[in-house]
Design a protein around this motif. Sequence first.
Motif, mmCIF file in Angstrom:
data_model
loop_
_atom_site.group_PDB
_atom_site.id
_atom_site.type_symbol
_atom_site.label_atom_id
_atom_site.label_comp_id
_atom_site.label_asym_id
_atom_site.label_seq_id
_atom_site.Cartn_x
_atom_site.Cartn_y
_atom_site.Cartn_z
ATOM 1 N N ILE A 17 15.409 -83.981 -36.875
ATOM 2 C CA ILE A 17 14.390 -83.491 -36.254
ATOM 3 C C ILE A 17 13.424 -82.522 -36.978
ATOM 4 C CG2 ILE A 17 13.419 -82.547 -34.065
ATOM 5 C CD1 ILE A 17 15.657 -84.164 -32.474
ATOM 6 N N LEU A 18 14.309 -81.433 -37.396
ATOM 7 C CA LEU A 18 13.903 -80.525 -38.199
ATOM 8 C C LEU A 18 13.045 -80.883 -39.603
ATOM 9 C CD1 LEU A 18 16.046 -77.361 -38.277
ATOM 10 C CD2 LEU A 18 13.925 -77.585 -37.695
ATOM 11 N N LEU A 19 13.671 -81.790 -39.916
ATOM 12 C CA LEU A 19 12.758 -82.512 -41.344
ATOM 13 C C LEU A 19 11.932 -83.447 -41.046
ATOM 14 C CD1 LEU A 19 16.072 -83.497 -43.555
ATOM 15 C CD2 LEU A 19 14.451 -81.705 -43.721
ATOM 16 N N ASN A 20 11.801 -83.383 -39.551
ATOM 17 C CA ASN A 20 10.317 -84.339 -39.059
ATOM 18 C C ASN A 20 10.604 -85.938 -39.356
ATOM 19 O OD1 ASN A 20 8.321 -83.907 -37.549
ATOM 20 N ND2 ASN A 20 7.260 -82.793 -39.089
ATOM 21 N N GLU A 21 11.691 -86.373 -39.578
ATOM 22 C CA GLU A 21 11.877 -87.944 -39.742
ATOM 23 C C GLU A 21 12.976 -88.257 -38.704
ATOM 24 O OE1 GLU A 21 14.390 -87.327 -43.969
ATOM 25 O OE2 GLU A 21 12.225 -87.937 -43.909
ATOM 26 N N PRO A 22 12.727 -88.107 -37.466
ATOM 27 C CA PRO A 22 13.819 -88.502 -36.524
ATOM 28 C C PRO A 22 14.223 -89.970 -36.376
ATOM 29 C CG PRO A 22 11.537 -87.766 -35.323
ATOM 30 C CD PRO A 22 11.658 -87.421 -36.761
ATOM 31 N N GLN A 23 13.087 -90.916 -36.979
ATOM 32 C CA GLN A 23 13.260 -92.314 -36.755
ATOM 33 C C GLN A 23 14.337 -92.771 -37.608
ATOM 34 O OE1 GLN A 23 10.035 -90.957 -37.354
ATOM 35 N NE2 GLN A 23 8.606 -92.220 -36.412
ATOM 36 N N ALA A 24 14.392 -91.768 -38.812
ATOM 37 C CA ALA A 24 15.314 -92.457 -39.791
ATOM 38 C C ALA A 24 16.857 -92.442 -39.249
ATOM 39 C CB ALA A 24 15.364 -91.425 -41.103
ATOM 40 N N ALA A 25 17.103 -91.340 -38.334
ATOM 41 C CA ALA A 25 18.345 -91.056 -37.749
ATOM 42 C C ALA A 25 18.798 -92.197 -36.596
ATOM 43 C CB ALA A 25 18.556 -89.915 -37.354
ATOM 44 N N LEU A 26 17.715 -92.852 -36.189
ATOM 45 C CA LEU A 26 17.988 -93.740 -35.161
ATOM 46 C C LEU A 26 19.052 -94.815 -35.457
ATOM 47 C CD1 LEU A 26 17.132 -93.877 -32.352
ATOM 48 C CD2 LEU A 26 15.082 -95.258 -32.939
ATOM 49 N N GLN A 27 18.961 -95.410 -36.630
ATOM 50 C CA GLN A 27 19.670 -96.634 -36.965
ATOM 51 C C GLN A 27 21.028 -96.368 -37.272
ATOM 52 O OE1 GLN A 27 18.721 -99.404 -36.230
ATOM 53 N NE2 GLN A 27 20.576 -100.877 -36.957
#
Lengths: 429, 431
Positions: B111-121
Amino acid sequence: MQASADQPLDLEGYAANYSSHGKTNRLTFIASKSNNASLQLDALRLAADELQNSYDTTRYGEICRQIGGRLGPLYVADSTKLAKKQLEAEQKHQALDNELLGYKNNLIKNSIRICQTSMGDHAYNRGNLQDAFKCYVRSRDYCSTAKDITQMCLNVIKVAIELNNYGHVQNYVTKAESTPDVQKDNTISTKLKCASGLAALKDKKYKQAARRFTEVSAELGSTYSEVISLQDVALYGSLCSLASCDRQELKRTIIDNFRYREVLNASPEIRDMVYDFYNSKYAACLSTLDRLKPLFLLDLHLHQHVSSLCTQVRNRALIQYSTPFTSVNLATMAPAFITDVRGLENELAKLIQDNQIQARIDSNAKILHARHTNVRSQTFKAALQAGDDYLQETHRLLLRASLMRHDLLQRAQQKGGRMQHQEQPMRIG
Amino acid sequence: MTVNQLMIAIKNSSDTPKKLAQLLQTLQQSSINEPAPALLQGLSQTLQTRSHTLGIVYVLVAAGSQGLPQQANPQFVTLCQYLLLEFDVDQSRMAPDKFTTLCHLYREHSILLNEPQAALQPLRIALTNFQASHELITPIHADIFQICVLTKCYSMAMPLLAHPAYDVDPEISGMTARDFLLYSYYGSLIHIGRKQYSEAIGMLLHSITAPAMATSAITIAALKKYILLCLIQKGTFGSLPKYTPSQVTRCLKADCQAYMDLANAYSADPATKLEETAAKHHQAFDNDGNMGLLQLALEAHTMRAVQRLTRTYMTLSLSDIASRAQLKGAQEAELLVLRMIEAGQIHASIDDSAGMVTFLEDPEQYYGAEVVDRLSKQIALSNELSARVQAANCQVSLDKAYLQKTQMRDFGPRFDDPGEISSEQQMVFQP
């Protein structure tokens, strides 16, 4: 009370129905509520007449102050006379006190009771209600016969009504009614019915009040005039019945109740109003009600309830009018309720929304159609809803049990339990 | 231990269960304080995700805890991703708390890196492998839900919410009370996002009625949303279920005054004060991020007013509808009625030339196969649930602590027997 708005209250006749505190309380109440100066002055004059020779000097002084010399020198408080009265009262109190002490030393039970009661009476006459109440309640420990108990209860009830402490009224009515033989004594049981009726009225339990008042018979006469008059019973009982009973109940409690009919004869206007209502002459009934309303507002016990009672009577009339029909034309219904179509429509809409009338309004054609609810679909809907609720509740129950079993309790100052807001302020559009 | 020693220790003792248990003990006892870059460097050079899962989890947690909550570490995120996509399930279950902590850290860094989508999978795959059964709630659920809410990918969370979950077991999942609260809070946000308000209410109730000795900020936030949703869904907010912890019930007055005021104004008839109350507490709603729900609640209020009219009237002119439902004019009323007819909220037809609306009765008569179908499904579900309750009941009656307690109650407190009371106690009991 027999009078109409344009011909103001026949105060002398009205006051003649009451005695002692009942009279003064009602008169001072009228004086405080009325905005008609002459009526006010009349009421004060009658109250002053009543109190002139009593021990209640504070009250007499207060009333004279309110009169303010408007009635000539006869109605100005004479301070030396008042002081003399006060002294007399104090001496009497002392005498009674000494007497009581003597009896107490000798433990003569009955005399103690009598003495306590007379002390209560004396305090009551002086207008010292709290003390009177205490004395009457204290005499309770020395009551030995059923008669003593009912007498004590009646005394307490009388004072409690004046003190506006209706919890005690209800308590002591129950106590008195449970003593043996009280049902045989008509005078006492009638008084008790009146008192509990008043208590129910104060509690806004109109139906209960109606039941108690309509049990009273005309034998009451003026036996309870320090609290209530026969006319009052007729008025309170009728209004409460009209507001809270349906047609069958009304027939049972008033129309077929020959004992209460005699009570009603004491105030013909009220009687006619009830009969008009029962005979579906709503216009006549409601106009009488409207005419008498200003007078009801001057009644010591009724004034708080007038508006809600009148609304309820009107609503009940509307309901009864519309029940037998499958469709009603609003234009023909409106005159029966002394209103126009628009106003009637609004009133009906409110009743339908409160689920008191099962109907729907055709606002275009101005017709009220009765509505038959489909019980089957309602049952289905309710059953499905109940099933859903059960599933959800049980699910929560199982999860909670699981949390408890594993001791996952939210505790104070949990490690790492940061405020969620700070952690993630989140907005949903 | 230096980084090198650590890496070697992990590498050498990850092949047999016995050695792994030893490793776990060492890792638990030692604290890893090396700087994150060195740790990550060593990790990526020496260890393999599948065979050294346990060790990697410990090292990553140590590395990921550094720098938060200001600084994200991209390298940490990458390594986490590798691990979560491919790891040894048995090793991960040896230290469930560490594993789930790692998931939390991964989520926070992403979230801090501003790419939460990437963590979803990766998180979903991790959950599928880590979770023993669908009925078990794990801390990872909350992480996934939170990311779904943040990225508005509500549908990604639906498979997880579709299965009713009955169990929390900290032994398997490293669950804490706070994780459960977050699970139900974020879960409800997903339902709200999908406009499934009754499901959202159910989810919120989980966190509101969860056993508690102190109230969490999460519970209070849930409480606020719950009040608003009740207004939207039912039109009133009555009271909380009676099994709600008393601490939470007390919060209603202390922390949710604005919401209670709104609820009171909402159910008052006529609701003249509603707009005023909403405006008065504007700031409170805004601070809680509940403006959207507030708006929905206000809209629902107007719609409910129209719905009430259908019960009262058969025909009513548009201008009358407008005045009775407190709308601005016939135009707005027509639009609203049209929208409600389309949504199936009311059954009516509009006669445009006369400006009249004719309200019809609900055509649903509960005849037909779907109703039977729905009923039998509900009955089957109910049966299944009662079986579960039976089983739970059985389990409780075997519980040692429970048995002891009930026995104590049956036979009364022990000092009924005067012989067992000390003289001191006897003094106390004497009148």
